[in-house]
Design a protein around this motif. Structure first.
Motif, PDB file in Angstrom:
ATOM      1  N   GLY A 111     -54.837   7.391  -7.308  1.00 38.09           N
ATOM      2  CA  GLY A 111     -55.056   6.065  -7.869  1.00 38.09           C
ATOM      3  C   GLY A 111     -54.165   5.680  -9.029  1.00 38.09           C
ATOM      4  O   GLY A 111     -54.257   4.562  -9.541  1.00 38.09           O
ATOM      5  N   MET A 112     -53.284   6.573  -9.478  1.00 34.38           N
ATOM      6  CA  MET A 112     -52.412   6.259 -10.605  1.00 34.38           C
ATOM      7  C   MET A 112     -51.224   5.432 -10.131  1.00 34.38           C
ATOM      8  O   MET A 112     -50.679   5.687  -9.059  1.00 34.38           O
ATOM      9  CB  MET A 112     -51.924   7.561 -11.268  1.00 34.38           C
ATOM     10  N   PRO A 113     -50.788   4.428 -10.914  1.00 34.26           N
ATOM     11  CA  PRO A 113     -49.584   3.680 -10.552  1.00 34.26           C
ATOM     12  C   PRO A 113     -48.381   4.613 -10.380  1.00 34.26           C
ATOM     13  O   PRO A 113     -48.246   5.605 -11.099  1.00 34.26           O
ATOM     14  CB  PRO A 113     -49.378   2.736 -11.750  1.00 34.26           C
ATOM     15  N   ARG A 114     -47.516   4.294  -9.422  1.00 32.82           N
ATOM     16  CA  ARG A 114     -46.436   5.214  -9.061  1.00 32.82           C
ATOM     17  C   ARG A 114     -45.515   5.544 -10.231  1.00 32.82           C
ATOM     18  O   ARG A 114     -45.160   6.704 -10.444  1.00 32.82           O
ATOM     19  CB  ARG A 114     -45.616   4.620  -7.904  1.00 32.82           C
ATOM     20  N   LEU A 136     -36.077   9.595 -19.941  1.00 32.67           N
ATOM     21  CA  LEU A 136     -36.823   9.231 -18.734  1.00 32.67           C
ATOM     22  C   LEU A 136     -36.027   8.263 -17.864  1.00 32.67           C
ATOM     23  O   LEU A 136     -36.040   8.368 -16.635  1.00 32.67           O
ATOM     24  CB  LEU A 136     -38.171   8.619 -19.119  1.00 32.67           C
ATOM     25  N   VAL A 137     -35.328   7.332 -18.490  1.00 34.11           N
ATOM     26  CA  VAL A 137     -34.489   6.402 -17.737  1.00 34.11           C
ATOM     27  C   VAL A 137     -33.423   7.154 -16.961  1.00 34.11           C
ATOM     28  O   VAL A 137     -33.167   6.888 -15.779  1.00 34.11           O
ATOM     29  CB  VAL A 137     -33.843   5.374 -18.693  1.00 34.11           C
ATOM     30  N   GLN A 138     -32.808   8.121 -17.621  1.00 27.56           N
ATOM     31  CA  GLN A 138     -31.742   8.904 -16.978  1.00 27.56           C
ATOM     32  C   GLN A 138     -32.283   9.787 -15.858  1.00 27.56           C
ATOM     33  O   GLN A 138     -31.699   9.866 -14.774  1.00 27.56           O
ATOM     34  CB  GLN A 138     -31.034   9.761 -18.023  1.00 27.56           C
ATOM     35  N   ARG A 139     -33.417  10.442 -16.097  1.00 32.81           N
ATOM     36  CA  ARG A 139     -33.951  11.373 -15.111  1.00 32.81           C
ATOM     37  C   ARG A 139     -34.552  10.667 -13.903  1.00 32.81           C
ATOM     38  O   ARG A 139     -34.417  11.143 -12.770  1.00 32.81           O
ATOM     39  CB  ARG A 139     -35.004  12.276 -15.753  1.00 32.81           C
ATOM     40  N   LEU A 140     -35.229   9.557 -14.157  1.00 30.79           N
ATOM     41  CA  LEU A 140     -35.915   8.858 -13.074  1.00 30.79           C
ATOM     42  C   LEU A 140     -35.085   7.737 -12.462  1.00 30.79           C
ATOM     43  O   LEU A 140     -35.460   7.173 -11.431  1.00 30.79           O
ATOM     44  CB  LEU A 140     -37.243   8.291 -13.587  1.00 30.79           C
ATOM     45  N   ALA A 145     -37.686  -0.979 -19.141  1.00 29.40           N
ATOM     46  CA  ALA A 145     -38.924  -1.758 -19.030  1.00 29.40           C
ATOM     47  C   ALA A 145     -39.947  -1.042 -18.151  1.00 29.40           C
ATOM     48  O   ALA A 145     -41.146  -1.052 -18.445  1.00 29.40           O
ATOM     49  CB  ALA A 145     -38.619  -3.139 -18.465  1.00 29.40           C
ATOM     50  N   ALA A 146     -39.472  -0.420 -17.073  1.00 28.41           N
ATOM     51  CA  ALA A 146     -40.380   0.307 -16.183  1.00 28.41           C
ATOM     52  C   ALA A 146     -40.990   1.502 -16.905  1.00 28.41           C
ATOM     53  O   ALA A 146     -42.189   1.787 -16.761  1.00 28.41           O
ATOM     54  CB  ALA A 146     -39.634   0.770 -14.934  1.00 28.41           C
ATOM     55  N   VAL A 147     -40.182   2.203 -17.702  1.00 28.74           N
ATOM     56  CA  VAL A 147     -40.687   3.346 -18.470  1.00 28.74           C
ATOM     57  C   VAL A 147     -41.709   2.872 -19.496  1.00 28.74           C
ATOM     58  O   VAL A 147     -42.778   3.477 -19.660  1.00 28.74           O
ATOM     59  CB  VAL A 147     -39.533   4.088 -19.164  1.00 28.74           C
TER      60      VAL A 147
END
Length: 245
Positions: A111-114, A136-140, A145-147
């Motif tokens: 149930g957690m957002p992706r 996180l931006v670099q790894r994902l 904004a998404a982070v």
């Protein structure tokens, strides 16, 4: 064919499966491939939210060309030693990435957002237990904004906290060793609030009415679950020789 290289059509089916919200195992079964093959393919090419079939196909072709070129120019050279993963403990970065993706996928199905699940999975596999937004931006391979949105959700669930690094003028997002303990306590608190509301609803509707009886049962169940959660996590801390905060 199963066991061979993924084709462009396979990659299109992977992209379609992700768009439809299918899990890695379900996509793999549809292709007749091992789940690890699909997991590795998605992790190498933008992750579940950034995967694109055409781009993945082009990237694979480029890697294949570079590999052939490197093999041709280093045939007589001694093999290079593997570079240890972060922390110098010899981890396989591909295997670690696959595990983080599997953990995120399980959280999504819970149930957690992706994006929140991907951020949490990424934090879980770091020894420091903390990363910056840039990390996180670099790894994902996603936008800041998404982070930020994912961190907001995780903070609300007591799964992540922020720390200000004044020296570098940026924030770090931290996952503590007690993260699940704190999250369960937060869940118990939410249960208590909901139990209070349903108890009020039972009195408002009248406990002798069907609607009031349902509310009364819900209140009793939520209170019971909340007490059980608190008792269990505190007992777990005591058994491990740590006093709960």
């Amino acid at each position: 064919m199963p066991g061979g290289r993924l084709t462009q059509q396979d990659r299109r089916r992977i992209a379609t499966g992700l768009a439809e919200g299918l899990g890695y195992g379900e996509i793999a079964r549809g292709l007749g491939r091992p789940t690890s093959t699909v997991t590795r393919e998605i992790a190498r090419n933008g992750g579940p939210s950034g995967y694109q079939a055409e781009r993945a196909q082009h990237a694979t072709v480029r890697r294949s060309r570079r590999s052939r070129t490197a093999t041709a120019t280093t045939t007589a050279a001694a093999p290079r030693p593997a570079v240890p993963a972060s922390g110098g403990v010899g981890r396989d970065p591909v295997a670690v990435g696959e595990f983080a993706d599997r953990l995120a996928e399980l959280l999504v199905h819970s149930g957690m957002p992706r994006m929140a699940a991907r951020v949490l999975g990424c934090l879980h596999v770091t020894d420091a237990g903390s990363l910056t937004s840039g990390d996180l931006v670099q790894r994902l391979r996603v936008s800041p904004a998404a982070v930020s949105k994912a961190i907001g959700y995780l903070e609300g669930q007591a799964l992540v906290r922020r720390e200000r690094d004044d020296r570098r003028r940026r924030e770090r997002y931290v996952i503590d060793g007690d993260v699940w303990y704190l999250a369960l306590l937060a869940s118990a608190e939410r249960n208590a609030v909901l139990a209070g509301l349903t108890r009020h609803g039972a009195g408002l509707l009248g406990p002798a009415t069907p609607a009031g009886a349902r509310m009364d049962d819900a209140s009793a169940l939520l209170e019971r679950i909340g007490r059980d959660i608190v008792r269990s996590v505190r007992q777990w801390h005591e058994e491990r020789g740590r006093a709960p905060s």
